[in-house]
Design a protein around this motif. Structure first.
Motif, PDB file in Angstrom:
ATOM      1  N   GLN A 281       1.973  -6.769 -16.336  1.00 15.33           N
ATOM      2  CA  GLN A 281       1.510  -5.444 -15.916  1.00 15.33           C
ATOM      3  C   GLN A 281       0.733  -5.566 -14.606  1.00 15.33           C
ATOM      4  N   PHE A 282      -0.105  -6.590 -14.530  1.00 13.93           N
ATOM      5  CA  PHE A 282      -0.873  -6.803 -13.305  1.00 13.93           C
ATOM      6  C   PHE A 282       0.046  -7.058 -12.119  1.00 13.93           C
ATOM      7  N   ILE A 283       1.032  -7.942 -12.302  1.00 12.64           N
ATOM      8  CA  ILE A 283       1.867  -8.315 -11.159  1.00 12.64           C
ATOM      9  C   ILE A 283       2.684  -7.123 -10.675  1.00 12.64           C
ATOM     10  N   CYS A 284       3.065  -6.220 -11.594  1.00 16.49           N
ATOM     11  CA  CYS A 284       3.796  -5.017 -11.167  1.00 16.49           C
ATOM     12  C   CYS A 284       2.896  -4.122 -10.317  1.00 16.49           C
ATOM     13  N   GLU A 285       1.637  -3.994 -10.720  1.00 17.12           N
ATOM     14  CA  GLU A 285       0.720  -3.190  -9.918  1.00 17.12           C
ATOM     15  C   GLU A 285       0.428  -3.872  -8.589  1.00 17.12           C
ATOM     16  N   PHE A 286       0.346  -5.193  -8.603  1.00 15.37           N
ATOM     17  CA  PHE A 286       0.154  -5.965  -7.377  1.00 15.37           C
ATOM     18  C   PHE A 286       1.313  -5.707  -6.416  1.00 15.37           C
ATOM     19  N   ILE A 287       2.529  -5.732  -6.939  1.00 16.24           N
ATOM     20  CA  ILE A 287       3.719  -5.468  -6.125  1.00 16.24           C
ATOM     21  C   ILE A 287       3.689  -4.042  -5.584  1.00 16.24           C
ATOM     22  N   LYS A 288       3.332  -3.098  -6.437  1.00 17.25           N
ATOM     23  CA  LYS A 288       3.307  -1.692  -6.027  1.00 17.25           C
ATOM     24  C   LYS A 288       2.318  -1.475  -4.891  1.00 17.25           C
ATOM     25  N   VAL A 289       1.174  -2.127  -4.968  1.00 17.74           N
ATOM     26  CA  VAL A 289       0.120  -1.925  -3.964  1.00 17.74           C
ATOM     27  C   VAL A 289       0.408  -2.708  -2.682  1.00 17.74           C
ATOM     28  N   PHE A 290       0.809  -3.977  -2.816  1.00 15.25           N
ATOM     29  CA  PHE A 290       0.887  -4.857  -1.652  1.00 15.25           C
ATOM     30  C   PHE A 290       2.236  -4.826  -0.946  1.00 15.25           C
ATOM     31  N   THR A 291       3.297  -4.370  -1.613  1.00 19.53           N
ATOM     32  CA  THR A 291       4.603  -4.333  -0.945  1.00 19.53           C
ATOM     33  C   THR A 291       5.070  -2.909  -0.685  1.00 19.53           C
ATOM     34  N   GLY A 292       4.517  -1.941  -1.397  1.00 26.60           N
ATOM     35  CA  GLY A 292       4.981  -0.569  -1.251  1.00 26.60           C
ATOM     36  C   GLY A 292       6.334  -0.323  -1.885  1.00 26.60           C
ATOM     37  N   ALA A 293       6.828  -1.300  -2.667  1.00 30.61           N
ATOM     38  CA  ALA A 293       8.116  -1.137  -3.339  1.00 30.61           C
ATOM     39  C   ALA A 293       8.005  -0.086  -4.441  1.00 30.61           C
ATOM     40  N   SER A 294       9.155   0.482  -4.799  1.00 30.31           N
ATOM     41  CA  SER A 294       9.191   1.564  -5.789  1.00 30.31           C
ATOM     42  C   SER A 294       9.492   1.072  -7.200  1.00 30.31           C
TER      43      SER A 294
END
Length: 337
Positions: A281-294
Motif C-alpha cells: 500500500q505504501f509503495i503504491c502511494e509512493f508511486i502515485k506521489v513521486f511518479t505521477g502515474a495513474s
C-alpha cells in the motif's frame, strides 16, 4: 572476436548489433548470414556492467548471476565464451565466467532494504517513514518502466453474487464501493478506493476466487476517451540490461521492482492479516506521489498468463457493459507440503 544478435537475449543489445552492416557466420553461436560486431566495441558497456559485481566465496558463477536476473545471453555457454574473452580486456578482479560473485554492497543494500522497510512499516513507523533515505537510495527514480493505457484497451472486473438468481449488476455497481466501506487491499489502504482490474475475463475469475456454481457479474472497462492515454507503472516489463548510461541504476531498479512485484502478486490467505499489505500500500502511494502515474500493472499469481491493473482514481474509467457468468467446472490441485 565477433558477436551476432543471436548470441544475446537482451532485446536492446540485439537491436544494436543488428544495425551492423558486416554480415557473416558467427563463430560463437554458429548463426549464418547474420550481422557481426567486434566484441571490443562493447567493452565500455561490459566495463560498467562488471563493476557492479564483486568476487564472493558464497556467491554464484558470474555467467549464472547475470543470467538469473536478466537472461542476457542466449545460452550459458555463449555467455561463458563472451565473458572469458572480455574479462581480460577490462579492469576487474573477476578473471573468468566461473568466478563466484555477488552484487556490490550498494546494490545489495538497495534492494534488500525493501525487506527491512516492510518490517518498519508494519511494526514500527507506519506514517512517518524513511522518505529521505528512499530518495537517497534513488527509489523515486526506479519506477520508470511504464506503459500508456489508451481508451481502446479493454480491462475487466468481476463481482461474485452471494445469492442465487440475482440480476446482473448495473455498470455503476461494478465500480469501487463508497470510501467508508472500502477495506484495505494489496494496493489500497483502508478507506481509500482503488479500482482493481485484469487484462482478460478469465483472470478475474481467479482473482475473486470464484467457486463451482458461483454466479458472477463481469464488467468491461475502458479509459475515458477524453483522457487519450495515462501512464501506468509496469511491474511486468522485462528491463533491458544494455543501457547507454548508468547500468548500476538499471540493476538496482530491476532488482527492487522484482521484489516488490512478488509482494504485489502474493495472494492473501484466509488467515493472513491485512497488516501484510501495508508495505505494498505504501509503495503504491509512493508511486502515485513521486511518479505521477495513474496506476500499476503486475502479474497475477493466481492465473499465470494474466496481468492485474490497479487504477488509483476510478473516475478515469468507464464500465461499458456487464455480463452474467456461472462457473460450471473447477480444476483444483493440492500439493504436498
Amino acid at each position: 572476436m565477433e558477436v551476432c544478435p543471436n548470441c544475446f537475449a537482451d532485446k536492446e543489445l540485439k537491436g544494436y548489433i543488428s544495425s551492423s552492416t558486416n554480415i557473416g557466420i558467427c563463430k560463437i553461436c554458429n548463426s549464418d548470414s547474420v550481422p557481426l560486431l567486434l566484441v571490443d566495441e562493447l567493452l565500455d558497456f561490459f566495463q560498467e556492467l562488471i563493476e557492479n559485481f564483486k568476487v564472493s566465496t558464497d556467491g554464484e558463477p558470474l555467467k549464472s548471476k547475470i543470467q538469473s536476473n536478466w537472461s542476457f545471453f542466449s545460452t550459458h555457454n555463449v555467455g561463458s565464451i563472451i565473458l572469458n574473452d572480455i574479462l581480460p580486456k577490462i579492469s576487474t578482479e573477476i578473471q573468468n565466467s566461473e568466478d563466484l560473485v555477488n552484487y556490490t554492497e550498494d546494490i545489495i543494500e538497495n534492494f534488500s532494504y525493501w525487506e527491512k522497510f516492510k518490517d518498519k512499516l508494519k511494526w514500527s513507523n507506519r506514517f512517518i517513514s524513511d522518505i529521505g533515505y528512499l530518495e537517497e537510495l534513488g527509489w523515486d527514480g526506479f519506477f520508470n518502466t511504464q506503459f500508456q493505457l489508451k481508451p481502446s484497451d479493454e480491462l475487466f472486473r468481476a463481482r461474485v453474487h452471494h445469492k442465487s438468481n440475482l440480476k446482473v449488476y448495473e455498470v455503476e455497481e461494478m465500480m469501487c464501493p463508497p470510501s467508508n466501506l472500502v477495506g484495505g487491499g494489496r494496493a489500497n489502504p483502508l478507506g481509500i478506493p482503488y479500482l482493481y482490474l485484469s487484462d482478460n475475463p478469465e483472470t478475474v475469475l481467479y482473482e475473486v476466487r470464484a467457486s463451482y456454481l458461483d454466479e458472477l457479474s463481469i464488467g468491461t472497462f475502458q479509459l475515458k476517451e477524453e483522457l487519450i492515454s495515462v501512464r501506468i507503472v509496469d511491474f511486468t516489463e522485462d528491463t533491458s540490461l544494455f543501457q547507454p548510461t548508468n547500468v548500476n541504476q538499471t540493476i538496482k531498479s530491476k532488482l527492487l521492482r522484482d521484489k516488490i512485484s512478488r509482494d504485489l502478486s502474493k495472494p492473501m490467505r484466509r488467515y493472513d492479516s491485512e497488516i501484510e499489505y501495508i508495505p505494498t500500500q505504501f509503495i503504491c502511494e509512493f508511486i502515485k506521489v513521486f511518479t505521477g502515474a495513474s496506476g500499476i500493472r503486475f502479474s497475477s499469481s493466481l492465473h499465470t498468463t494474466g496481468k492485474n491493473i490497479v487504477m488509483f482514481d476510478q473516475n478515469m474509467m468507464d464500465c461499458k457493459n456487464v455480463v452474467m457468468r456461472k462457473i460450471n467446472s473447477m480444476n483444483l490441485k493440492a500439493i504436498e507440503l
